[in-house]
Design an enzyme around this catalytic site. Structure first.
Site, short mmCIF file in Angstrom:
data_model
loop_
_atom_site.label_atom_id
_atom_site.label_comp_id
_atom_site.label_asym_id
_atom_site.label_seq_id
_atom_site.Cartn_x
_atom_site.Cartn_y
_atom_site.Cartn_z
N LEU A 38 0.82 -1.21 0.00
CA LEU A 38 0.00 0.00 0.00
C LEU A 38 0.85 1.26 0.00
O LEU A 38 1.82 1.36 0.74
CB LEU A 38 -0.90 -0.01 1.24
CG LEU A 38 -1.77 1.22 1.50
CD1 LEU A 38 -3.13 0.82 2.06
CD2 LEU A 38 -1.10 2.23 2.43
N ASN A 40 0.49 5.45 0.53
CA ASN A 40 -0.40 6.59 0.78
C ASN A 40 0.33 7.90 0.52
O ASN A 40 0.68 8.16 -0.64
CB ASN A 40 -1.19 6.49 2.08
CG ASN A 40 -0.42 6.26 3.35
OD1 ASN A 40 0.31 5.29 3.47
ND2 ASN A 40 -0.58 7.11 4.33
N ASP A 41 0.58 8.72 1.50
CA ASP A 41 1.01 10.11 1.24
C ASP A 41 2.32 10.24 0.47
O ASP A 41 3.28 9.49 0.74
CB ASP A 41 1.24 10.85 2.56
CG ASP A 41 0.16 10.63 3.58
OD1 ASP A 41 -0.89 10.10 3.21
OD2 ASP A 41 0.37 10.99 4.75
N GLN A 57 4.68 7.14 1.64
CA GLN A 57 4.29 6.23 2.72
C GLN A 57 4.03 4.86 2.10
O GLN A 57 3.21 4.73 1.18
CB GLN A 57 3.01 6.75 3.39
CG GLN A 57 3.23 7.94 4.29
CD GLN A 57 3.99 7.54 5.54
OE1 GLN A 57 3.43 6.92 6.43
NE2 GLN A 57 5.26 7.88 5.61
N ASP A 160 3.69 14.75 10.93
CA ASP A 160 3.82 15.19 9.54
C ASP A 160 4.58 16.51 9.39
O ASP A 160 4.06 17.49 8.83
CB ASP A 160 2.44 15.29 8.85
CG ASP A 160 1.60 14.04 9.03
OD1 ASP A 160 2.19 12.97 9.24
OD2 ASP A 160 0.36 14.13 8.99
N GLU A 218 -4.10 16.89 9.41
CA GLU A 218 -2.91 16.13 9.02
C GLU A 218 -2.14 16.88 7.92
O GLU A 218 -2.69 17.73 7.22
CB GLU A 218 -3.32 14.75 8.48
CG GLU A 218 -4.00 13.88 9.52
CD GLU A 218 -4.19 12.44 9.04
OE1 GLU A 218 -3.83 11.51 9.79
OE2 GLU A 218 -4.70 12.24 7.93
C1 FRU Z 1 -2.23 10.87 6.21
C2 FRU Z 1 -1.54 10.12 7.35
C3 FRU Z 1 -0.51 10.99 8.04
C4 FRU Z 1 0.43 9.96 8.60
C5 FRU Z 1 0.45 8.92 7.52
C6 FRU Z 1 0.65 7.53 8.00
O1 FRU Z 1 -2.75 10.01 5.25
O2 FRU Z 1 -2.49 9.63 8.26
O3 FRU Z 1 -1.05 11.87 9.00
O4 FRU Z 1 1.69 10.50 8.86
O5 FRU Z 1 -0.78 9.03 6.85
O6 FRU Z 1 0.81 6.67 6.92
#
Ligand code: FRU
Length: 482
Positions: A38, A40-41, A57, A160, A218
């Site tokens: 997966l 993400n960010d 991420q 973050d 976030e």
């Molecule tokens: C946003 C978040 C961030 C965190 C990260 C963890 O999507 O929740 O706040 O650092 O993803 O993967």
């Protein structure tokens, strides 16, 4: 686990998934994605010694959230990307449940990464540490450990870090939750990137006239564009309001002016950045040409997330295309970078059309991986509607002054939609990848981003017009050049 073991097991996962990926019709052609697991960010965006770096991420072990690594891609041109070894693995006590999101800066020829060490202690309580890692070559990082501990007044939802330099001093914004469970952004400053001084909150729910504006904010980002300051942030816990805030979490911005000494950030209203389904945690950087470039996660942790069909092929989610941000008045405009023209393989369509009251399914616009530009001359038709691969519909309705994107839910096939008001539709610029669509309206005044999953053989594109429309339509086949 030790760093070496983590790296080896991640590499093993990547290798094992290669065949599985090659059989996935929904694997994107020109977006960044994880090789397995997966994503993400976007994290740590920077142009360092000329090379573009995108970290992200990454959970290499599952197509679900967990102990995040920082995956890493580099590029010379923002089009061709090379996979690098993971930059950070959750190997130390202060990050054992994840090297969470953060940012990168360059100082004295070195690359500095700031990120959040996420820890669940023995009582299963969250702990948070803002950490630093440093690199000479941009590929190998030495961890320096925590540089900021949780200050008083906040829960452990404090994360973050985004760092920048202004007037000889370093600044950092962090996403936070107050003890009253209100989301906010706090500011730190530092003379040397190692010693950080807490300055205080600069924006948040309950501040500057913002009422009930989320329980957690976030992924903040902060930068100057023209003579204005921009705070980008992803608040959680907003209630839908008119056409706004229909996704589970939002991403948007405030325009204002920051006085860091006090610290006071006087700002205007929150504006949503993207009006589609799949857009979250955007981050920006300034490249060496002085462009402010943004990437976002083309996904969300919503109820559809576990139903994405790519999960069968061992991966989930991608990043958006890089977009350049420009300020017009107090509105951020987003434009695909000119570098994306390198994806154009052939121009297959360029015609001036006058269309009236009909469904046009054989215009010659079909195809899965393409770029479309539609420029309206003169007034708009009553309704202009484009149906993409019999699955996604975008529609402008002139009398309602509304632009709408509709798709089928991954979870149950039900139609779902997102809309925004638009007084007139001047142009649409659309990027279609195998399972994503990004739409830039009126030169980037509004954007809609969404993933969608339809029959892999279906390439239909159909234009429906009610009333009369005059327009120039251009289409290119896209593919990653050699
Ligand atoms: C946003 C978040 C961030 C965190 C990260 C963890 O999507 O929740 O706040 O650092 O993803 O993967």
């Amino acid at each position: 686990m030790k760093q070496q073991e983590l790296l080896l097991s991640a590499a093993e996962k990547v290798k094992k998934n290669q065949q599985n990926l090659s059989e996935d019709p929904n694997r994107l052609q020109f977006h960044l994605m994880p090789p397995v697991g997966l994503l993400n960010d976007p994290n740590g965006l920077i142009q360092f010694n000329g090379t573009y770096h995108v970290f992200y991420q990454w959970n290499p072990f599952e197509t679900a959230h967990g102990s995040k690594f920082w995956g890493h891609y580099t590029s010379e041109d923002l089009v061709h990307w090379q996979e690098q070894p993971p930059a950070l693995t959750p190997s130390e006590w202060y990050e054992k449940n994840g090297c969470y999101s953060g940012s990168a800066v360059e100082s004295e020829g070195k690359l500095f990464l700031f990120y959040t060490g996420n820890v669940k202690n023995e009582q299963n309580e969250r702990e948070t540490y803002q950490c630093l890692a440093v690199s000479d070559d941009g590929i190998h990082f030495e961890k320096m450990g925590p540089v900021i501990l949780l200050p008083k007044g906040y829960t452990a939802h404090f994360r973050d870090p985004k760092v920048w330099k202004d007037d000889g001093l370093w600044y950092m914004v962090l996403g936070a939750q107050t003890l009253n469970e209100e989301g906010c952004v706090v500011l730190y400053s530092s003379p040397d990137l190692k010693n950080w001084e807490y300055k205080g909150p600069i924006a948040g729910s309950g501040m500057n006239g913002l009422e009930d504006f989320g329980y957690m904010w976030e992924c903040p980002d902060f930068f100057r564009l023209g003579n204005k300051d921009v705070l980008l942030v992803s608040p959680q816990g907003l209630e839908p309001k008119g056409h706004m805030y229909h996704n589970i979490f939002q991403s948007g911005y405030f325009i204002g002016n920051l006085k860091p000494e006090t610290p006071v950030f006087s700002h205007g209203d929150f504006v949503e950045l993207d009006r589609g389904f799949d857009f979250y945690a955007p981050q920006t950087f300034e490249d060496q040409q002085g462009r402010r470039i943004m990437y976002a996660w083309m996904g969300l942790t919503d109820e559809d997330e576990p139903f994405q069909p790519t999960i069968e092929h061992g991966w989930v989610h991608g990043l958006t295309l890089p977009r350049e941000l420009k300020l017009k008045g107090d509105k951020l405009y987003q434009q695909p970078l000119p570098e994306m023209k390198k994806l154009r393989k052939a121009k297959t369509f360029d015609r001036q059309l006058t269309l009236e009251d009909e469904n046009f399914s054989d215009l010659g616009l079909d195809g899965k991986v393409s770029e479309l530009k539609v420029t309206f001359n003169g007034g708009n038709a009553e309704v202009v509607e484009l149906t993409i691969r019999d699955h996604v519909k975008i529609r402008f309705n002139k009398s309602e002054q509304l632009f709408t994107l509709e798709r089928e839910s991954f979870q149950n096939g039900k139609l779902e939609k997102r809309s925004c008001t638009l007084s007139a539709l001047e142009n649409m610029h659309i990027f279609l990848d195998t399972s994503s669509v990004e739409i830039f309206l009126n030169g980037g005044q509004e954007t809609f981003t969404a993933r969608f999953f339809t029959h892999p053989e279906n390439e239909n594109l159909q234009l429906n017009i009610k009333g009369q429309a005059e327009m120039r339509v251009e289409r290119w086949c896209l593919s990653l050049p050699e």
